[in-house]
Design an enzyme around this catalytic site. Structure first.
Site, PDB file in Angstrom:
ATOM      1  CG  ASP A  45       2.310   0.485  10.036  1.00 43.62           C
ATOM      2  OD1 ASP A  45       2.138   1.157   9.001  1.00 43.62           O
ATOM      3  OD2 ASP A  45       3.322  -0.234  10.217  1.00 43.62           O
ATOM      4  CG  ASP A  65       1.394  -9.268  11.298  1.00 42.84           C
ATOM      5  OD1 ASP A  65       1.125  -9.082  10.093  1.00 42.84           O
ATOM      6  OD2 ASP A  65       2.224 -10.114  11.693  1.00 42.84           O
ATOM      7  CB  VAL A  66      -2.617  -6.991   7.499  1.00 40.64           C
ATOM      8  CG1 VAL A  66      -2.926  -5.550   7.866  1.00 40.64           C
ATOM      9  CG2 VAL A  66      -1.424  -7.100   6.562  1.00 40.64           C
ATOM     10  CG  ASN A  92      -1.343   1.938   2.107  1.00 41.09           C
ATOM     11  OD1 ASN A  92      -1.088   2.263   0.951  1.00 41.09           O
ATOM     12  ND2 ASN A  92      -0.444   2.024   3.093  1.00 41.09           N
ATOM     13  CE1 TYR A 157       3.980  -4.701  -4.508  1.00 40.10           C
ATOM     14  CE2 TYR A 157       4.294  -3.907  -6.750  1.00 40.10           C
ATOM     15  CZ  TYR A 157       3.865  -3.700  -5.454  1.00 40.10           C
ATOM     16  OH  TYR A 157       3.311  -2.495  -5.089  1.00 40.10           O
ATOM     17  CE  LYS A 161       0.382  -4.015  -4.090  1.00 42.40           C
ATOM     18  NZ  LYS A 161      -0.402  -3.419  -2.995  1.00 42.40           N
ATOM     19  CB  ALA A 190       4.680   6.189  -4.920  1.00 42.93           C
ATOM     20  CB  THR A 192       7.084   5.651  -0.231  1.00 42.67           C
ATOM     21  OG1 THR A 192       7.498   4.367  -0.741  1.00 42.67           O
ATOM     22  CG2 THR A 192       5.874   6.131  -0.999  1.00 42.67           C
TER      23      THR A 192
HETATM   24  N1  NAD Z   1       6.063   2.999  -3.393  1.00 44.03           N
HETATM   25  C1  NAD Z   1       5.676   2.580  -4.593  1.00 44.03           C
HETATM   26  O1  NAD Z   1       6.348   2.772  -5.625  1.00 44.03           O
HETATM   27  C2  NAD Z   1       4.344   1.899  -4.746  1.00 44.03           C
HETATM   28  C3  NAD Z   1       3.788   1.800  -6.024  1.00 44.03           C
HETATM   29  C4  NAD Z   1       2.574   1.160  -6.204  1.00 44.03           C
HETATM   30  C5  NAD Z   1       1.903   0.632  -5.099  1.00 44.03           C
HETATM   31  N2  NAD Z   1       2.462   0.732  -3.868  1.00 44.03           N
HETATM   32  C6  NAD Z   1       1.713   0.151  -2.740  1.00 44.03           C
HETATM   33  O2  NAD Z   1       1.466   1.159  -1.794  1.00 44.03           O
HETATM   34  C7  NAD Z   1       1.338   0.571  -0.493  1.00 44.03           C
HETATM   35  C8  NAD Z   1       2.207   1.358   0.477  1.00 44.03           C
HETATM   36  O3  NAD Z   1       3.536   1.363  -0.017  1.00 44.03           O
HETATM   37  P1  NAD Z   1       4.608   2.450   0.460  1.00 44.03           P
HETATM   38  O4  NAD Z   1       5.484   2.711  -0.698  1.00 44.03           O
HETATM   39  O5  NAD Z   1       3.937   3.574   1.169  1.00 44.03           O
HETATM   40  O6  NAD Z   1       5.447   1.526   1.492  1.00 44.03           O
HETATM   41  P2  NAD Z   1       6.126   1.805   2.906  1.00 44.03           P
HETATM   42  O7  NAD Z   1       7.055   0.653   3.098  1.00 44.03           O
HETATM   43  O8  NAD Z   1       6.623   3.198   3.006  1.00 44.03           O
HETATM   44  O9  NAD Z   1       4.891   1.640   3.934  1.00 44.03           O
HETATM   45  C9  NAD Z   1       4.260   0.401   4.117  1.00 44.03           C
HETATM   46  C10 NAD Z   1       3.689   0.351   5.540  1.00 44.03           C
HETATM   47  O10 NAD Z   1       3.000  -0.916   5.661  1.00 44.03           O
HETATM   48  C11 NAD Z   1       3.330  -1.450   6.936  1.00 44.03           C
HETATM   49  N3  NAD Z   1       3.204  -2.912   6.906  1.00 44.03           N
HETATM   50  C12 NAD Z   1       3.978  -3.788   6.212  1.00 44.03           C
HETATM   51  N4  NAD Z   1       3.590  -5.050   6.501  1.00 44.03           N
HETATM   52  C13 NAD Z   1       2.561  -4.959   7.372  1.00 44.03           C
HETATM   53  C14 NAD Z   1       1.744  -5.909   8.038  1.00 44.03           C
HETATM   54  N5  NAD Z   1       1.955  -7.242   7.907  1.00 44.03           N
HETATM   55  N6  NAD Z   1       0.749  -5.461   8.848  1.00 44.03           N
HETATM   56  C15 NAD Z   1       0.567  -4.137   9.043  1.00 44.03           C
HETATM   57  N7  NAD Z   1       1.324  -3.190   8.450  1.00 44.03           N
HETATM   58  C16 NAD Z   1       2.298  -3.600   7.628  1.00 44.03           C
HETATM   59  C17 NAD Z   1       4.774  -1.018   7.190  1.00 44.03           C
HETATM   60  O11 NAD Z   1       5.105  -1.072   8.581  1.00 44.03           O
HETATM   61  C18 NAD Z   1       4.763   0.392   6.631  1.00 44.03           C
HETATM   62  O12 NAD Z   1       4.407   1.354   7.622  1.00 44.03           O
HETATM   63  C19 NAD Z   1       1.715  -0.897  -0.668  1.00 44.03           C
HETATM   64  O13 NAD Z   1       0.527  -1.671  -0.754  1.00 44.03           O
HETATM   65  C20 NAD Z   1       2.446  -0.920  -1.984  1.00 44.03           C
HETATM   66  O14 NAD Z   1       2.350  -2.182  -2.638  1.00 44.03           O
HETATM   67  C21 NAD Z   1       3.675   1.356  -3.653  1.00 44.03           C
END
Ligand code: NAD
Length: 263
Positions: A45, A65-66, A92, A157, A161, A190, A192
């Protein structure tokens, strides 16, 4: 004789997993559930210090960092070193963007695609030699309902996806004969920290939350733990015949067409 499940079901005992973006939200819930099921888990992360202290000896935070190929290669190498191999990769890490095609400039397009799409490419590329050596290799990508439903104000976005879903299929085809399964989960909205940030930037956060809840046929947001359960299923030996699928965890948002209440 009824089967009573043990509180800790160790079906992933002996397996090693990497979860990108595993310090928050869906990734954190996934890392915790993988560890609970017996896997050793490296959390890659940008902000690994955000990983709460769980006392679990099975969780290893690694800064990564991805968007940076060298950082990804080093992060995966450290994880493999620490875990003694790699069986499960959960791609993720992801970021959001709001607006129509008129609203995001080229730099933002490049950055979001860099994180959400190329992040998966880089991490999987670095992990592949290790996954090939595994007898139980699985990749799970976090996609979104935005890949398959037209949502307003989500052009960039959604494009990212949509690419994740197509990439999942292509990767599943490319690597099936190497014994590597590739699937994705498609969450609805979700609950979060991501959504907390989105709500706090809204003019009327309470009204925005009500609107997001109402968009889900279940009437509520999806929990991070519900998405994690689907990820862990797809990653587990129980899903040995499942590859190239997108598993919706969206409260019915993609597939159902409800009449208005009382209608
Ligand atoms: N929350 C939603 O409603 C939702 C819905 C559908 C899909 N998603 C997908 O789920 C995944 C996680 O989302 P979430 O809601 O848990 O978000 P979040 O922001 O709570 O967590 C995302 C994590 O990714 C890390 N991150 C961001 N950029 C990064 C990088 N360049 N390198 C490494 N780490 C990095 C952040 O530090 C964080 O810990 C994402 O791919 C998001 O698109 C989320």
């Amino acid at each position: 004789m009824p089967h009573t499940p043990s509180p800790r079901s160790p079906e992933l005992d002996g397996l090693a997993a990497v979860v990108t973006g595993g310090a928050s939200g869906i990734g954190l819930a996934t890392a915790l559930l993988l560890a609970h099921r017996g896997a050793r888990v490296a959390v890659l992360d940008l902000a690994p210090d955000a990983l709460p202290a769980t006392g679990s000896e099975a969780l290893f935070p690694i800064r990564c960092d991805v968007t940076d190929d060298a950082s990804v290669r080093a992060g995966v190498a450290r994880a493999v070193d620490r875990l003694g191999g790699l069986d499960i990769l959960v791609n993720n890490a992801g970021i959001g963007a709001q607006g129509t095609v008129a609203d995001n400039d080229d730099a933002e397009w490049r950055h979001v695609l860099d994180v959400n799409v190329l992040g998966i490419v880089r991490t999987t590329r670095a992990a592949l030699p290790h996954l090939r050596a595994s007898r139980h290799a699985a990749v799970v990508n976090t996609c979104s309902v935005a890949a398959t439903a037209g949502l307003p104000q989500r052009a960039l976005y959604s494009a990212s996806k949509g690419a994740v879903q197509s990439l999942t299929l292509a990767m599943a085809a490319d690597h099936i004969r190497e014994g590597i399964r590739v699937n994705c989960v498609n969450p609805g909205t979700a609950d979060t920290p991501w959504i907390d940030r989105l709500l706090s930037s809204a003019d009327d956060p309470a009204a925005e939350r009500t609107a997001l809840n109402a968009r889900q046929p279940t009437g509520r947001l999806v929990s991070a733990e519900e998405v994690a359960a689907a990820v862990v299923y797809l990653a587990s030996p129980a899903a040995a015949s499942v590859t190239g699928t997108a598993l919706a965890v969206d409260g019915g948002m993609q597939g159902l067409r409800l009449r208005p209440e009382g209608g």
